[in-house]
Design a protein around this motif. Structure first.
Motif, mmCIF file in Angstrom:
data_model
loop_
_atom_site.group_PDB
_atom_site.id
_atom_site.type_symbol
_atom_site.label_atom_id
_atom_site.label_comp_id
_atom_site.label_asym_id
_atom_site.label_seq_id
_atom_site.Cartn_x
_atom_site.Cartn_y
_atom_site.Cartn_z
ATOM 1 N N UNK A 14 0.832 -1.198 0.000
ATOM 2 C CA UNK A 14 0.000 0.000 0.000
ATOM 3 C C UNK A 14 0.871 1.253 0.000
ATOM 4 N N UNK A 15 0.424 2.249 -0.742
ATOM 5 C CA UNK A 15 1.139 3.517 -0.827
ATOM 6 C C UNK A 15 1.327 4.106 0.561
ATOM 7 N N UNK A 16 2.550 4.449 0.890
ATOM 8 C CA UNK A 16 2.848 5.090 2.166
ATOM 9 C C UNK A 16 3.108 4.130 3.313
ATOM 10 N N UNK A 17 2.939 2.832 3.116
ATOM 11 C CA UNK A 17 3.136 1.853 4.185
ATOM 12 C C UNK A 17 4.608 1.420 4.199
ATOM 13 N N UNK A 18 5.432 2.228 4.837
ATOM 14 C CA UNK A 18 6.878 2.006 4.857
ATOM 15 C C UNK A 18 7.239 0.710 5.571
ATOM 16 N N UNK A 19 6.540 0.407 6.650
ATOM 17 C CA UNK A 19 6.833 -0.830 7.381
ATOM 18 C C UNK A 19 6.569 -2.051 6.493
ATOM 19 N N UNK A 20 5.444 -2.061 5.793
ATOM 20 C CA UNK A 20 5.135 -3.180 4.897
ATOM 21 C C UNK A 20 6.138 -3.241 3.747
ATOM 22 N N UNK A 21 6.558 -2.084 3.258
ATOM 23 C CA UNK A 21 7.556 -2.053 2.191
ATOM 24 C C UNK A 21 8.855 -2.695 2.663
ATOM 25 N N UNK A 22 9.315 -2.336 3.844
ATOM 26 C CA UNK A 22 10.564 -2.896 4.375
ATOM 27 C C UNK A 22 10.436 -4.406 4.576
ATOM 28 N N UNK A 23 9.315 -4.864 5.112
ATOM 29 C CA UNK A 23 9.096 -6.297 5.308
ATOM 30 C C UNK A 23 9.054 -7.036 3.968
ATOM 31 N N UNK A 24 8.429 -6.432 2.977
ATOM 32 C CA UNK A 24 8.322 -7.056 1.662
ATOM 33 C C UNK A 24 9.688 -7.139 0.993
ATOM 34 N N UNK A 25 10.470 -6.078 1.097
ATOM 35 C CA UNK A 25 11.822 -6.097 0.531
ATOM 36 C C UNK A 25 12.660 -7.163 1.239
ATOM 37 N N UNK A 26 12.586 -7.223 2.554
ATOM 38 C CA UNK A 26 13.332 -8.213 3.327
ATOM 39 C C UNK A 26 12.942 -9.631 2.904
ATOM 40 N N UNK A 27 11.644 -9.889 2.788
ATOM 41 C CA UNK A 27 11.157 -11.196 2.386
ATOM 42 C C UNK A 27 11.594 -11.523 0.961
ATOM 43 N N UNK A 28 11.534 -10.535 0.081
ATOM 44 C CA UNK A 28 11.907 -10.756 -1.322
ATOM 45 C C UNK A 28 13.384 -11.089 -1.460
ATOM 46 N N UNK A 29 14.228 -10.402 -0.731
ATOM 47 C CA UNK A 29 15.672 -10.680 -0.772
ATOM 48 C C UNK A 29 15.943 -12.081 -0.242
ATOM 49 N N UNK A 30 15.314 -12.426 0.877
ATOM 50 C CA UNK A 30 15.517 -13.755 1.460
ATOM 51 C C UNK A 30 15.063 -14.846 0.488
ATOM 52 N N UNK A 31 13.922 -14.646 -0.132
ATOM 53 C CA UNK A 31 13.424 -15.658 -1.068
ATOM 54 C C UNK A 31 14.307 -15.736 -2.305
ATOM 55 N N UNK A 32 14.750 -14.598 -2.812
ATOM 56 C CA UNK A 32 15.620 -14.595 -3.992
ATOM 57 C C UNK A 32 16.952 -15.304 -3.709
ATOM 58 N N UNK A 33 17.450 -15.146 -2.516
ATOM 59 C CA UNK A 33 18.690 -15.838 -2.147
ATOM 60 C C UNK A 33 18.464 -17.342 -2.001
ATOM 61 N N UNK A 34 17.315 -17.718 -1.450
ATOM 62 C CA UNK A 34 16.996 -19.133 -1.245
ATOM 63 C C UNK A 34 16.578 -19.817 -2.541
ATOM 64 N N UNK A 35 15.897 -19.071 -3.417
ATOM 65 C CA UNK A 35 15.370 -19.623 -4.676
ATOM 66 C C UNK A 35 15.724 -18.672 -5.820
ATOM 67 N N UNK A 36 16.936 -18.716 -6.328
ATOM 68 C CA UNK A 36 17.355 -17.758 -7.363
ATOM 69 C C UNK A 36 16.432 -17.724 -8.590
ATOM 70 N N UNK A 37 15.809 -18.839 -8.935
ATOM 71 C CA UNK A 37 14.923 -18.887 -10.094
ATOM 72 C C UNK A 37 13.586 -18.186 -9.836
#
Length: 75
Positions: A14-37
């Motif tokens: 959601x626009x302006x939801x910085x906490x959700x943005x940070x959590x989503x980025x953190x989750x995305x990085x972790x998943x990308x590292x675990x599953x490069x494809x």
């Protein structure tokens, strides 16, 4: 523009939801590292969805329909 934020191929925040943005980025990085494809798979799904929605044939049809509506107004 909501068609670009389908959770099937992205992680909408959601626009302006910085906490959700940070959590989503953190989750995305972790998943990308675990599953490069995973990133490539998400990109392929997004590309297919956008190409299906905005195909050259649909674009041509929309442009022709629009001009058929505009031209009589100019006569």
């Amino acid at each position: 523009g909501k068609e670009f934020f389908d959770p099937d191929y992205c992680m909408p925040v959601a626009d302006g939801d910085i906490e959700a943005l940070c959590q989503t980025v953190k989750m995305s990085i972790a998943r990308a590292l675990a599953e490069p494809q995973w990133i490539a798979h998400m990109g392929q799904k997004a590309s297919a969805a956008i190409q299906a929605r905005y195909s050259p044939q649909l674009e041509e049809s929309d442009v022709l329909r629009t001009w058929h509506e505009i031209l009589p107004l100019l006569a």
